[in-house]
Design a protein around this motif. Sequence first.
Motif, PDB file in Angstrom:
ATOM      1  N   LEU A   4       1.019  -1.534  -0.110  1.00 11.52           N
ATOM      2  CA  LEU A   4      -0.704   0.197  -0.406  1.00 11.52           C
ATOM      3  C   LEU A   4       0.706   1.403   0.069  1.00 11.52           C
ATOM      4  O   LEU A   4       1.802   1.318   1.066  1.00 11.52           O
ATOM      5  CB  LEU A   4      -0.777  -0.193   1.256  1.00 11.52           C
ATOM      6  N   VAL A   5       0.785   1.862  -0.979  1.00 12.99           N
ATOM      7  CA  VAL A   5       1.815   3.150  -1.436  1.00 12.99           C
ATOM      8  C   VAL A   5       0.606   4.399  -1.381  1.00 12.99           C
ATOM      9  O   VAL A   5      -0.319   5.127  -2.141  1.00 12.99           O
ATOM     10  CB  VAL A   5       1.999   2.884  -2.537  1.00 12.99           C
ATOM     11  N   GLU A   6       0.947   5.252  -0.498  1.00 14.58           N
ATOM     12  CA  GLU A   6       0.058   6.541   0.327  1.00 14.58           C
ATOM     13  C   GLU A   6       0.956   7.921  -0.618  1.00 14.58           C
ATOM     14  O   GLU A   6       1.974   7.566  -0.512  1.00 14.58           O
ATOM     15  CB  GLU A   6       0.032   6.504   1.358  1.00 14.58           C
ATOM     16  N   SER A   7      -0.065   8.585  -1.331  1.00  6.23           N
ATOM     17  CA  SER A   7       0.605  10.164  -1.930  1.00  6.23           C
ATOM     18  C   SER A   7      -0.296  11.188  -1.603  1.00  6.23           C
ATOM     19  O   SER A   7      -1.744  10.240  -1.725  1.00  6.23           O
ATOM     20  CB  SER A   7       0.832   9.907  -2.919  1.00  6.23           C
ATOM     21  N   ALA A  23      -2.398   3.450  -3.684  1.00  8.43           N
ATOM     22  CA  ALA A  23      -2.358   2.751  -4.814  1.00  8.43           C
ATOM     23  C   ALA A  23      -2.148   0.855  -4.076  1.00  8.43           C
ATOM     24  O   ALA A  23      -0.472   1.157  -3.461  1.00  8.43           O
ATOM     25  CB  ALA A  23      -1.000   2.465  -5.393  1.00  8.43           C
ATOM     26  N   ALA A  24      -2.709  -0.080  -4.493  1.00  8.54           N
ATOM     27  CA  ALA A  24      -2.455  -1.222  -3.862  1.00  8.54           C
ATOM     28  C   ALA A  24      -2.376  -2.268  -4.634  1.00  8.54           C
ATOM     29  O   ALA A  24      -2.309  -2.321  -6.375  1.00  8.54           O
ATOM     30  CB  ALA A  24      -3.887  -1.653  -3.044  1.00  8.54           C
ATOM     31  N   SER A  25      -1.689  -3.222  -4.211  1.00  6.20           N
ATOM     32  CA  SER A  25      -1.209  -4.322  -5.153  1.00  6.20           C
ATOM     33  C   SER A  25      -0.758  -5.786  -4.108  1.00  6.20           C
ATOM     34  O   SER A  25      -0.784  -5.233  -3.546  1.00  6.20           O
ATOM     35  CB  SER A  25      -0.007  -3.723  -5.764  1.00  6.20           C
ATOM     36  N   GLY A  26      -0.660  -6.596  -5.054  1.00  2.00           N
ATOM     37  CA  GLY A  26      -0.384  -7.835  -4.140  1.00  2.00           C
ATOM     38  C   GLY A  26      -1.114  -9.004  -3.296  1.00  2.00           C
ATOM     39  O   GLY A  26      -1.419  -9.517  -2.544  1.00  2.00           O
ATOM     40  N   PHE A  27      -2.660  -8.148  -3.637  1.00  2.00           N
ATOM     41  CA  PHE A  27      -4.477  -8.717  -3.201  1.00  2.00           C
ATOM     42  C   PHE A  27      -5.331  -8.068  -4.019  1.00  2.00           C
ATOM     43  O   PHE A  27      -5.206  -7.806  -5.118  1.00  2.00           O
ATOM     44  CB  PHE A  27      -4.488  -8.312  -1.705  1.00  2.00           C
ATOM     45  N   THR A  28      -5.901  -9.099  -3.791  1.00  2.00           N
ATOM     46  CA  THR A  28      -7.454  -9.231  -4.175  1.00  2.00           C
ATOM     47  C   THR A  28      -8.129  -7.784  -3.827  1.00  2.00           C
ATOM     48  O   THR A  28      -8.606  -7.522  -2.849  1.00  2.00           O
ATOM     49  CB  THR A  28      -8.372  -9.910  -4.285  1.00  2.00           C
ATOM     50  N   CYS A  96      -3.140   4.626   5.554  1.00  2.00           N
ATOM     51  CA  CYS A  96      -3.931   3.628   4.067  1.00  2.00           C
ATOM     52  C   CYS A  96      -4.224   2.034   4.782  1.00  2.00           C
ATOM     53  O   CYS A  96      -3.117   2.096   4.628  1.00  2.00           O
ATOM     54  CB  CYS A  96      -3.474   3.587   2.746  1.00  2.00           C
ATOM     55  N   ASN A  97      -5.385   1.772   5.011  1.00  2.00           N
ATOM     56  CA  ASN A  97      -5.850   0.230   5.579  1.00  2.00           C
ATOM     57  C   ASN A  97      -6.328  -0.379   4.977  1.00  2.00           C
ATOM     58  O   ASN A  97      -7.471   0.224   4.157  1.00  2.00           O
ATOM     59  CB  ASN A  97      -5.813   0.343   6.919  1.00  2.00           C
ATOM     60  N   ASN A 109      -3.806  -4.544   6.896  1.00  3.25           N
ATOM     61  CA  ASN A 109      -2.263  -4.142   6.504  1.00  3.25           C
ATOM     62  C   ASN A 109      -2.255  -2.736   5.907  1.00  3.25           C
ATOM     63  O   ASN A 109      -3.681  -1.919   6.309  1.00  3.25           O
ATOM     64  CB  ASN A 109      -1.997  -4.781   4.627  1.00  3.25           C
ATOM     65  N   TRP A 110      -0.690  -2.155   6.634  1.00  7.30           N
ATOM     66  CA  TRP A 110      -0.588  -0.914   6.566  1.00  7.30           C
ATOM     67  C   TRP A 110       0.072  -0.247   5.504  1.00  7.30           C
ATOM     68  O   TRP A 110       1.271  -0.793   5.084  1.00  7.30           O
ATOM     69  CB  TRP A 110      -0.316  -0.246   7.597  1.00  7.30           C
ATOM     70  N   GLY A 111       0.060   1.230   5.161  1.00  6.89           N
ATOM     71  CA  GLY A 111       0.825   1.778   4.512  1.00  6.89           C
ATOM     72  C   GLY A 111       1.705   2.262   5.226  1.00  6.89           C
ATOM     73  O   GLY A 111       1.988   2.448   6.529  1.00  6.89           O
ATOM     74  N   GLN A 112       2.900   2.745   4.114  1.00 12.93           N
ATOM     75  CA  GLN A 112       4.373   3.932   4.943  1.00 12.93           C
ATOM     76  C   GLN A 112       3.694   5.413   5.818  1.00 12.93           C
ATOM     77  O   GLN A 112       3.990   5.814   6.896  1.00 12.93           O
ATOM     78  CB  GLN A 112       4.756   4.035   4.899  1.00 12.93           C
ATOM     79  N   GLY A 113       2.298   5.985   5.504  1.00 13.20           N
ATOM     80  CA  GLY A 113       1.677   7.108   5.694  1.00 13.20           C
ATOM     81  C   GLY A 113       2.458   7.701   4.582  1.00 13.20           C
ATOM     82  O   GLY A 113       3.238   8.015   4.172  1.00 13.20           O
ATOM     83  N   THR A 114       1.067   8.957   4.752  1.00 12.83           N
ATOM     84  CA  THR A 114       1.733  10.308   3.637  1.00 12.83           C
ATOM     85  C   THR A 114       1.717  11.937   5.084  1.00 12.83           C
ATOM     86  O   THR A 114       0.285  12.102   5.519  1.00 12.83           O
ATOM     87  CB  THR A 114       0.862  10.507   2.589  1.00 12.83           C
ATOM     88  N   GLN A 115       2.220  12.756   5.144  1.00 11.82           N
ATOM     89  CA  GLN A 115       2.065  14.090   6.363  1.00 11.82           C
ATOM     90  C   GLN A 115       1.422  14.655   5.580  1.00 11.82           C
ATOM     91  O   GLN A 115       1.759  15.237   4.563  1.00 11.82           O
ATOM     92  CB  GLN A 115       3.324  14.170   6.770  1.00 11.82           C
ATOM     93  N   VAL A 116      -0.019  15.479   6.612  1.00  9.79           N
ATOM     94  CA  VAL A 116      -0.680  16.302   6.409  1.00  9.79           C
ATOM     95  C   VAL A 116      -0.353  17.166   7.314  1.00  9.79           C
ATOM     96  O   VAL A 116      -0.254  16.358   8.312  1.00  9.79           O
ATOM     97  CB  VAL A 116      -2.154  15.818   6.321  1.00  9.79           C
ATOM     98  N   THR A 117      -0.241  18.461   6.553  1.00 10.85           N
ATOM     99  CA  THR A 117       0.618  19.457   7.890  1.00 10.85           C
ATOM    100  C   THR A 117      -1.194  21.339   7.511  1.00 10.85           C
ATOM    101  O   THR A 117      -0.538  20.879   6.782  1.00 10.85           O
ATOM    102  CB  THR A 117       2.012  20.104   7.804  1.00 10.85           C
ATOM    103  N   VAL A 118      -1.391  21.243   8.134  1.00 11.89           N
ATOM    104  CA  VAL A 118      -2.494  22.153   8.002  1.00 11.89           C
ATOM    105  C   VAL A 118      -2.403  23.410   8.687  1.00 11.89           C
ATOM    106  O   VAL A 118      -1.633  23.094  10.327  1.00 11.89           O
ATOM    107  CB  VAL A 118      -4.224  21.761   8.006  1.00 11.89           C
ATOM    108  N   SER A 119      -1.781  24.321   7.783  1.00  9.61           N
ATOM    109  CA  SER A 119      -0.641  25.822   8.897  1.00  9.61           C
ATOM    110  C   SER A 119      -0.939  26.860   7.488  1.00  9.61           C
ATOM    111  O   SER A 119      -0.736  27.417   6.909  1.00  9.61           O
ATOM    112  CB  SER A 119       0.492  24.758   9.390  1.00  9.61           C
ATOM    113  N   SER A 120      -0.714  28.338   8.907  1.00  8.33           N
ATOM    114  CA  SER A 120      -0.583  28.945   8.188  1.00  8.33           C
ATOM    115  C   SER A 120       0.399  29.373   8.281  1.00  8.33           C
ATOM    116  O   SER A 120       1.159  30.431   7.526  1.00  8.33           O
ATOM    117  CB  SER A 120      -1.646  30.561   8.861  1.00  8.33           C
TER     118      SER A 120
END
Length: 120
Positions: A4-7, A23-28, A96-97, A109-120
């Motif tokens: 599982l690859v997050e972007s 993006a998922a791969s390796g399973f149904t 992503c799970n 299964n889990w992806g590596q994660g992607t950082q979301v930052t909400v700031s002024s």
Amino acid sequence: QVQLVESGGGLVQPGGSLRLSCAASGFTFSNSDMSWYRQAPGKERELVAAITSAGGSTNYADSVKGRFTISRDNNKNLVLLQMNSLKPEDTAVYYCNAKRRVFGMVRSNWGQGTQVTVSS
């Protein structure tokens, strides 16, 4: 193998929007329930949104309902999270799970994660 690859994460101002992709791969993929979790510093990982295998049912955390939309494209093996009206408290690593049934047992299964930052 399951992958599982997050972007799509990044820095955005309050009130802005981001769209996360997994993006998922390796399973149904089409037989698996998918979800997005997030974890902020000092807090436990929490469920943000979930979608069933065929996309017929969704579930959202109260804190994001009305602002976030989860969707999936089973032809492309993608799960998406559209995030609108972002708030500073949305800042977290988003994961992503996938929940899969293997020999009658549920596997997560889990992806590596992607950082979301909400700031002024």
